[in-house]
Design a protein around this motif. Structure first.
Motif, short mmCIF file in Angstrom:
data_model
loop_
_atom_site.label_atom_id
_atom_site.label_comp_id
_atom_site.label_asym_id
_atom_site.label_seq_id
_atom_site.Cartn_x
_atom_site.Cartn_y
_atom_site.Cartn_z
N ALA A 494 1.03 -0.95 0.22
CA ALA A 494 0.05 0.00 0.29
C ALA A 494 0.62 0.91 -0.14
CB ALA A 494 -1.38 0.22 1.04
N VAL A 495 2.04 1.17 0.61
CA VAL A 495 2.23 2.60 0.88
C VAL A 495 3.24 2.82 -0.02
CG1 VAL A 495 2.22 2.53 3.65
CG2 VAL A 495 4.12 1.67 2.17
N SER A 496 3.88 1.56 -1.14
CA SER A 496 4.99 1.84 -1.79
C SER A 496 3.84 1.96 -3.30
CB SER A 496 5.76 0.87 -2.42
OG SER A 496 4.82 -0.94 -2.21
N ARG A 497 2.55 2.15 -3.26
CA ARG A 497 1.68 2.63 -4.33
C ARG A 497 2.13 1.17 -4.94
NH1 ARG A 497 3.11 7.48 -1.78
NH2 ARG A 497 1.15 8.22 -1.43
N SER A 498 2.00 -0.11 -5.27
CA SER A 498 2.81 -1.09 -5.92
C SER A 498 0.95 -1.47 -6.92
CB SER A 498 3.03 -2.56 -5.19
OG SER A 498 2.95 -3.40 -6.00
N GLU A 499 2.24 -1.61 -8.29
CA GLU A 499 1.03 -2.25 -9.52
C GLU A 499 -0.07 -3.04 -8.95
OE1 GLU A 499 3.24 -1.38 -12.76
OE2 GLU A 499 3.76 0.02 -12.71
N HIS A 500 0.75 -3.78 -8.23
CA HIS A 500 0.45 -4.87 -8.09
C HIS A 500 -0.60 -5.42 -6.79
CE1 HIS A 500 1.94 -6.29 -11.69
NE2 HIS A 500 2.82 -6.12 -11.69
N ALA A 501 -0.56 -4.20 -5.61
CA ALA A 501 -1.95 -4.12 -4.66
C ALA A 501 -2.98 -4.46 -4.81
CB ALA A 501 -1.20 -2.57 -4.19
#
Length: 540
Positions: A494-501
């Motif tokens: 969530a905090v890294s704003r993952s494209e696969h979150a």
């Protein structure tokens, strides 16, 4: 006991969006930061010729990171923090990419740096999910003292909390706590005293941190101290470890100023470590810096070329990062990776105690060298997968068997945890019209097989061990360790704003972590819950 983060540890200002980039500055116009000060100083040394019985617990005060909201103030941050930008791994098709290979990672710097950023009200940057997960201890079974291999491998599969139609496979490698040698420590403190270290949370905290380390040493150990700025100086050469008063006295007298010639300091430190080499012992350089090398070789590539020349001599390097504003995270991680060492970020004296006291053996003594993991996915049960984190630790599949390829070292008592997100196979046969490949899945109901390859410390040839994860590893009631570790991973997504979150939720991660605290003897899991709770309140 380490306490949880106070509810007011984060300011009410909104987080600014973080941007990522290799060797690039984090763009932050201003940040709300603590007016951190040192309360008091190290206590006066007790009398005696060697100072062997000096009690550092007599120190009056220390680095204080607990502040009231009235003490926060707007301070512009230097636009110079640098982080790695290795791309996140997308989902892989098992039919075309059945193998996933990566180097072990026991670094923890990303978690404590994330904690520092969130306490300042700064959007997280440099988030490495594997380092967040590996910051915490898990109750994996340890190998028997007479086991053939110095580690165990544990697997567990459950539903992915942020993608209920997917599965989440947790792989845990637990190293033995038995130290591989009883010989002494030959340690060189390589300390950055350049002008960039002239901050309360840098050089003063560094001095207190290394004073804690001195307390762990005895008469069988030797300590050398090298400082570097525009030039480097040898302040101590092979001083017995029980001469604590002498060593702490040197640390107390450190002053910051000048440019940063880190490469020259490394050369001098390696020379001293080689001169005082203890055959069969622990020979290590501990570099403490903000990573800002601005004289001589300075890029990660130039610095790693330098330390790779020394990597096979038996002298390892650990890196401790300090400070904020111009933190060169990418350089420090590269030094540790290529120098057969580990990397931790010290944001408080409590973190220094965790790394240098509580985890002294795992920081200092390697039990499995160049440990690589290769996971083979079963197309009968898994159609697609992706490895969470380890983005700059991935290896080519053929490098798994290549004993000349460097990988991460694992210390006594360390554990390495990795998560794979799995998309279950639907049972349908693939229609890709390939003429020369057999893509029909077999009859096995295993999820995957874990292959681990490692060398004995100082060895040249590796050994491979294999651990299948069968259908019985799937559970609808995962362990508390699984639930907590997966909560840390979900927060990282969530905090890294993952494209696969997918549906990754900090609030859900917080709640799951709170329910899976377990015994939590040092309060680290509770601290994580408090950190996420503050993040959730700030971001709404």
């Amino acid at each position: 006991m380490r306490g949880r983060i106070s509810a007011g540890a984060l300011v009410t200002a909104g987080l600014r969006a973080g941007r990522r980039g290799r060797a690039r500055a984090s763009t932050r116009a201003t940040a709300v930061v603590a007016a951190a000060t040192l309360v008091g100083a190290l206590a006066a040394c007790s009398a005696g010729d060697s100072g062997a019985d000096m009690d550092m617990s007599q120190a009056e005060g220390g680095y204080d990171d607990s502040f009231s909201t009235e003490e926060w103030r707007d301070v512009p941050l230097d636009d110079q923090e640098e982080y790695d930008d290795s791309p996140e791994q997308p989902f892989q098709d098992v039919r075309t990419s059945p193998l996933s290979t990566f180097s072990s990672d026991v670094d923890t710097a990303s978690y404590s740096n994330l904690r520092r950023q969130l306490r300042q009200g700064v959007a997280p940057d440099g988030v490495r999910i594997e380092e967040l997960v590996n910051y915490f201890d898990y109750d994996y079974p340890a190998p028997d003292p007479d086991a053939a291999d110095p580690f165990t491998v544990t697997t567990q599969v459950a539903d992915a909390p942020w993608a209920p139609d997917h599965r989440l496979a947790m792989i845990g490698v637990q190293a033995t706590a038995e130290k591989p040698t009883s010989r002494g420590n030959n340690i060189v403190f390589l300390l950055d005293v350049s002008g960039s270290m002239d901050e309360p949370n840098k050089l003063p905290l560094l001095a207190e941190s290394f004073s804690l380390l001195v307390e762990q040493l005895d008469e069988d150990d030797t300590v050398s101290i090298v400082t570097y700025a525009g030039s480097n100086q040898v302040l101590a050469d092979s001083v017995p470890g029980d001469h604590r008063r002498e060593l702490v006295g040197i640390l107390r007298e450190l002053r910051a100023g000048g440019s940063t010639g880190g490469a020259a300091g490394l050369e001098t430190a390696y020379e001293l470590a080689t001169e005082n080499f203890v055959e069969g012992g622990n020979n290590r350089v501990i570099l403490a810096t903000d990573g800002d090398f601005n004289v001589g070789p300075s890029t990660p590539e130039q610095v790693t070329d330098l330390i790779e020349e020394h990597a096979k001599t038996g002298v390892y390097v650990s890196v401790l990062g300090f400070g904020m504003g111009n933190l060169k995270d990418v350089t420090m991680e590269a030094i540790a990776d290529h120098g057969n060492g580990n990397y931790a970020y010290i944001d408080t004296l409590e973190e220094a105690r965790k790394v240098l006291v509580d985890e002294f053996d795992s920081t200092m003594f390697v039990v499995a060298q160049d440990l690589k993991v290769q996971v083979e996915l079963n197309p009968a049960t898994v159609s697609r997968y992706r490895l969470l984190g380890y983005d700059n630790r991935r290896l080519e599949d053929e490098e798994f068997d290549d004993d000349t390829k460097d990988a991460g070292d694992v210390g006594a008592g360390h554990s390495v945890t990795a998560f794979y997100e799995l998309v279950p196979a639907d049972g349908a046969s693939a229609e890709d019209d390939l003429d020369y490949q057999d893509v029909e899945p077999g009859g096995s109901d295993d999820f995957l097989t874990v292959h681990v390859r490692y060398k004995q410390p100082g060895g040249d040839a590796s050994t491979e061990v294999v651990f299948p994860a069968g259908s019985d590893t799937y559970t609808t009631r995962p362990t508390a360790d699984f639930r907590f570790a997966s909560a840390v991973a979900e927060f990282g997504l969530a905090v890294s704003r993952s494209e696969h979150a997918a549906d990754a939720s900090p609030a859900r991660a917080r709640d799951r972590a709170r329910e899976a605290l377990g015994e939590d003897p040092y309060g680290l899991r509770s601290e994580f819950v408090g950190l996420v709770d503050d993040y959730v309140r700030m971001t709404g």
